[in-house]
Design a protein around this motif. Structure first.
Motif, mmCIF file in Angstrom:
data_model
loop_
_atom_site.group_PDB
_atom_site.id
_atom_site.type_symbol
_atom_site.label_atom_id
_atom_site.label_comp_id
_atom_site.label_asym_id
_atom_site.label_seq_id
_atom_site.Cartn_x
_atom_site.Cartn_y
_atom_site.Cartn_z
ATOM 1 N N ALA A 74 4.582 -5.917 9.417
ATOM 2 C CA ALA A 74 5.952 -5.587 8.221
ATOM 3 C C ALA A 74 5.314 -3.990 8.337
ATOM 4 C CB ALA A 74 5.413 -5.629 6.878
ATOM 5 N N MET A 75 4.681 -3.915 8.930
ATOM 6 C CA MET A 75 3.819 -1.773 9.001
ATOM 7 C C MET A 75 4.984 -1.592 10.182
ATOM 8 S SD MET A 75 2.634 -0.582 6.087
ATOM 9 C CE MET A 75 2.447 1.366 7.431
ATOM 10 N N GLN A 76 4.523 -2.406 11.038
ATOM 11 C CA GLN A 76 5.424 -1.724 12.673
ATOM 12 C C GLN A 76 7.200 -1.648 12.429
ATOM 13 O OE1 GLN A 76 2.773 -5.195 15.283
ATOM 14 N NE2 GLN A 76 3.982 -3.361 16.435
ATOM 15 N N VAL A 128 7.285 -1.199 1.843
ATOM 16 C CA VAL A 128 6.209 -2.191 2.688
ATOM 17 C C VAL A 128 4.646 -1.069 2.228
ATOM 18 C CG1 VAL A 128 5.237 -2.230 5.174
ATOM 19 C CG2 VAL A 128 7.355 -2.827 4.262
ATOM 20 N N LEU A 129 4.551 0.101 2.120
ATOM 21 C CA LEU A 129 3.533 0.871 2.170
ATOM 22 C C LEU A 129 2.949 0.600 0.757
ATOM 23 C CD1 LEU A 129 1.581 2.811 3.217
ATOM 24 C CD2 LEU A 129 3.215 4.857 2.491
ATOM 25 N N ASP A 130 3.305 0.661 -0.155
ATOM 26 C CA ASP A 130 2.884 -0.066 -1.274
ATOM 27 C C ASP A 130 2.430 -1.360 -1.745
ATOM 28 O OD1 ASP A 130 3.889 2.871 -2.728
ATOM 29 O OD2 ASP A 130 5.259 2.261 -3.161
ATOM 30 N N TYR A 131 2.690 -2.255 -0.562
ATOM 31 C CA TYR A 131 2.880 -4.098 -1.051
ATOM 32 C C TYR A 131 1.541 -3.282 0.433
ATOM 33 C CZ TYR A 131 1.828 -8.781 0.098
ATOM 34 O OH TYR A 131 1.203 -10.421 0.384
ATOM 35 N N VAL A 132 1.334 -3.115 1.324
ATOM 36 C CA VAL A 132 -0.456 -2.959 1.592
ATOM 37 C C VAL A 132 -1.272 -2.320 1.378
ATOM 38 C CG1 VAL A 132 -1.469 -2.192 3.810
ATOM 39 C CG2 VAL A 132 1.083 -3.418 4.206
ATOM 40 N N LYS A 133 -0.940 -0.803 0.579
ATOM 41 C CA LYS A 133 -2.238 -0.447 -0.166
ATOM 42 C C LYS A 133 -3.077 -1.394 -1.263
ATOM 43 C CE LYS A 133 -1.458 3.598 -0.897
ATOM 44 N NZ LYS A 133 -1.047 4.841 -1.838
ATOM 45 N N GLN A 134 -1.982 -2.611 -2.149
ATOM 46 C CA GLN A 134 -2.063 -3.509 -3.022
ATOM 47 C C GLN A 134 -3.397 -4.239 -2.628
ATOM 48 O OE1 GLN A 134 1.380 -5.420 -4.797
ATOM 49 N NE2 GLN A 134 1.832 -3.394 -5.535
#
Length: 186
Positions: A74-76, A128-134
């Motif tokens: 997802a980050m990619q 995506v960034l907020d999901y990953v940070k969670q």
């Protein structure tokens, strides 16, 4: 060969002999000009969707294989990260929104070892960034902490695990003419 000629040409300039190294065609007179021509532009697109891959379906599949692998993919997709950048990415450290900048800074794994700034432009990137940070600790990297066998994971093992999961996802040059790097072209 072009790269080697370029290095030799630069060296010859350093030693005061700028015309010592001739053009590549001089050394390969029988080769056609098309064979020795180098281009920096790809002939075909490397994006997944242009090669017939349903990106959303593969994203769901990636999360089913391994949640962390899904976050890497997802980050990619969201930020155009290379695989080394993605597994080395520290979401809490890299997110510059708290400092008033609408961007992330890629510190680890960047090409040439240089950090780069990626501006956040789309809602998908925020999500995506907020999901990953969670789901990632404040000091953690996006890559795996442990190997499948329970050993401490380093960058090399994380990259191998990434490639292994890509194989399980069915994404490889042999299978579908694309690889994880093609997400940068999406």
């Amino acid at each position: 060969m072009r790269n080697e000629i370029s290095v030799l040409r630069k060296f010859s300039r350093w030693v005061g002999k700028p015309n010592l190294v001739k053009p590549l065609q001089y050394y390969l007179p029988d080769a056609s000009p098309e064979r020795v021509k180098v281009t920096a532009v790809a002939d075909t697109t490397k994006s997944w969707s242009a090669n017939g891959i349903d990106v959303e379906a593969k994203m769901r599949e990636a999360f089913e294989i391994d949640n962390r692998f899904g976050m890497v993919i997802a980050m990619q997709l969201a930020f155009g990260l290379r695989k080394k950048e993605a597994v080395s990415f520290q979401p809490w450290v890299s997110d510059q929104r708290d400092l008033g900048h609408n961007a992330i800074i890629v510190y680890g794994g960047a090409k040439g070892g240089k950090q780069r700034t990626i501006h956040i432009e789309f809602q998908f990137q925020y999500v995506v960034l907020d999901y990953v940070k969670q789901h990632i600790g404040k000091r953690d990297r996006l890559g795996w902490k442990k190997t499948i066998r329970g050993l401490n994971a380093d960058l090399e093992r994380n990259l191998k695990r990434y490639d292994y999961h890509m194989g399980k996802l069915g994404i490889s040059k042999a299978n579908c003419s694309v690889c994880g790097h093609g997400l940068r072209a999406e």
